[in-house]
Design a protein around this motif. Structure first.
Motif, short mmCIF file in Angstrom:
data_model
loop_
_atom_site.label_atom_id
_atom_site.label_comp_id
_atom_site.label_asym_id
_atom_site.label_seq_id
_atom_site.Cartn_x
_atom_site.Cartn_y
_atom_site.Cartn_z
N ASP A 8 0.85 -1.18 0.00
CA ASP A 8 0.00 0.00 0.00
C ASP A 8 0.89 1.24 0.00
O ASP A 8 2.13 1.14 -0.02
CB ASP A 8 -0.99 -0.01 1.17
N LEU A 9 0.29 2.41 0.00
CA LEU A 9 1.08 3.64 -0.14
C LEU A 9 2.07 3.81 1.02
O LEU A 9 3.24 4.15 0.81
CB LEU A 9 0.14 4.84 -0.25
N ALA A 12 4.82 1.22 0.66
CA ALA A 12 5.74 1.58 -0.42
C ALA A 12 6.63 2.74 -0.01
O ALA A 12 7.83 2.75 -0.32
CB ALA A 12 4.96 1.92 -1.69
N TYR A 30 3.94 -0.31 -12.05
CA TYR A 30 2.59 0.24 -12.22
C TYR A 30 2.29 0.54 -13.69
O TYR A 30 1.15 0.35 -14.15
CB TYR A 30 2.38 1.46 -11.33
N LEU A 73 6.36 7.98 -5.05
CA LEU A 73 5.15 7.15 -5.04
C LEU A 73 4.29 7.45 -6.27
O LEU A 73 3.84 8.58 -6.47
CB LEU A 73 4.35 7.42 -3.76
N ARG A 170 -5.17 -2.16 -8.86
CA ARG A 170 -3.71 -2.11 -8.70
C ARG A 170 -3.03 -1.47 -9.91
O ARG A 170 -1.90 -1.80 -10.23
CB ARG A 170 -3.12 -3.50 -8.46
N LEU A 173 -1.16 3.45 -7.19
CA LEU A 173 -0.98 3.27 -5.75
C LEU A 173 -2.06 4.03 -4.98
O LEU A 173 -2.55 3.59 -3.94
CB LEU A 173 0.40 3.77 -5.35
N ASP A 227 -3.34 5.44 4.15
CA ASP A 227 -2.90 5.96 2.85
C ASP A 227 -3.63 7.26 2.51
O ASP A 227 -3.04 8.23 2.03
CB ASP A 227 -3.18 4.95 1.75
#
Length: 493
Positions: A8-9, A12, A30, A73, A170, A173, A227
């Motif tokens: 998850d954010l 990451a 991504y 991110l 997905r 993010l 997040d």
């Protein structure tokens, strides 16, 4: 790659800071996922080259121990936010070829915090819709499928449907969305993610293509409450360029997330128990009440008596503001132009070809309620009812710390369904519109699955500018629900 996409954010972010992964690796993963999920139609524009350049710059800063709160991110941006030099369409034919020469305040803040732009996400045209079905670029598609009908494509909700589909599938993010009458919270519910609508004025509207200026508000869409809190912290803040931006101090949105709800008073509005509410919506709401009670909250029955007028009020005020805001699209300065034999004919040809059916419908409604002879009967009366709705919430928050309600009246429906019945489509906003009219913050949290195996959300509403309380209660719900279900398309991802 699968491990990277499962972060998850917050996870990451921590992995990037620890040097376990690089932003270039994360961004490449991504971008590959976006390519693999093209059938979702979640993106209008993918900015792959820019994303990799931003990721490399982030890696350089991270290597020096530098970087912002979102450094490296990769996130997606709803195509309602102006992005300098990048096609910005509001999912409308009338903005063909429009590349802004400036950056919206919200996206500028995100880039300043180090975020990486993956691209611009699909949406209902000019943010008008509840299904993402009015987009000129075709509907975005929900990653989820009904358990007994895997062949039927479902809507991701609207208007921020592309952002919701990208996060749920997905393919991002996290993402930005905008909420005018529920356009962050409702798609979050349909796709099993977290969506937060901040208080009106918390995030700048400068550089966001306007729908209804007294209602539009930017917010985050993410996998978890934590997040969303990190994203919103980067997005929010006073902007002197926006006269509706609130000069309120920005609190720490992550500090109180784990405080729980013990001792808090949670309001349950009687008027949200609408006629014909599906039993599974009532059941998930009752489950949410039980979770909060078991966590130590006091449950308080409250009344919001003017709630029943909220939907009608919204669909007078929002089209009225839209008819004014969209008058600027005339084929003269930017976007589509369809020539005619006169200036008036060029205006008519451009707007007729450039705007879709739903946008034209709302412009006509808005023009009607603002016209001589109808202004007092409709628009002025709706403004008065809006004041009463806000007063109901003010009185309720004299008794409680937060309010719990369903987010949407159903799970996700089929792509194309309800499109021939605008009123039925508008009813999707029945639970989200009241807080929008009052300018209050709200968050939708995935709470369980319907009988068809599709996500259902619960929303938490709070006092004006009390996002910390909303997020605190939302986090308690998230922990109790322990929602770990994933769409079938994520198997092996």
């Amino acid at each position: 790659m699968a491990g990277i996409l499962d972060l998850d954010l917050v996870g990451a972010r921590d992995a990037l800071r620890a040097g376990d992964i690089t932003s270039s690796e994360l961004t490449a993963a991504y971008l590959a996922r976006i390519e693999a999920t093209k059938d979702l139609n979640a993106y209008i524009t993918v900015t792959a080259d820019r994303a990799m350049a931003m990721a490399e710059a982030s890696d350089a800063r991270l290597a020096k121990g530098e970087g912002g709160a979102l450094e490296g991110l990769p996130i997606a941006v709803k195509d309602l936010f102006c992005t300098e030099g990048v096609l910005t369409t509001a999912a409308s034919h009338i903005l063909d070829g429009f590349k802004p020469t400036y950056e919206s305040t919200v996206t500028a803040k995100l880039w300043d915090a180090g975020a990486v732009m993956l691209g611009k996400t699909n949406m209902d045209e000019f943010a008008m819709g509840s299904s993402n079905g009015s987009s000129y670029y075709g509907p975005a598609v929900n990653p989820w499928r009904a358990a007994q009908d895997a062949g039927t494509r479902l809507v991701p909700g609207g208007s921020s449907g592309g952002s919701a589909a990208a996060v749920s599938g997905r393919a991002a993010l996290a993402a930005t969305g905008t909420d005018t009458g529920g356009s962050i919270r409702q798609p979050a519910s349909y796709t099993g993610i977290v969506g937060v609508k901040p208080s009106y004025g918390r995030c700048s509207r400068w550089g966001i293509v306007a729908f209804a200026s007294s209602l539009d508000q930017a917010g985050p869409m993410a996998r978890t409450v934590g997040d969303a809190a990190v994203m919103l912290s980067a997005m929010a803040g006073h902007d002197p360029r926006d006269s509706t931006s609130a000069p309120e101090a920005m609190p720490d949105l992550t500090a109180g997330l784990e405080q729980g709800v013990k001792g808090l008073r949670i309001g349950i509005p009687a008027e949200y128990k609408v006629d014909g509410m599906p039993s599974e919506i009532e059941a998930i709401w009752a489950q949410g009440i039980a979770w909060l009670r078991d966590a130590g909250a006091e449950i308080v029955d409250i009344s919001l008596p003017h709630t029943r007028y909220a939907l009608a009020t919204y669909y007078i005020l929002a089209p009225a503001e839209a008819s004014s805001n969209l008058a600027r699209y005339d084929g003269v300065r930017y976007g589509l132009r369809v020539d005619g034999d006169s200036l008036a004919e060029m205006y008519a040809n451009t707007r007729g070809a450039g705007f879709g059916a739903e946008v034209q419908r709302r412009i006509l409604i808005g023009t009607y309620v603002l016209s001589a002879g109808y202004y007092d009967a409709y628009y002025r009366k709706a403004q008065r009812v809006r004041t009463l709705i806000r007063r109901d919430f003010d009185e309720a928050f004299g008794q409680v710390d937060a309010i719990l309600a369903p987010t949407a009246p159903s799970d996700a429906f089929a792509v194309g369904a309800n499109e021939d019945d605008p009123v039925k489509m508008y009813l999707n906003d029945v639970f989200t519109v009241p807080a929008s009219l009052a300018g209050l913050p709200g968050a939708s949290v995935p709470a369980g699955l319907s009988a068809r195996g599709l996500p259902l959300g619960l929303q938490v509403l709070g006092r004006m500018f009390d996002e910390p309380m909303v997020l605190r209660v939302a986090r308690a719900l998230e922990k109790a629900a322990a929602f770990t279900a994933r769409p079938a398309m994520l198997e092996g991802v």
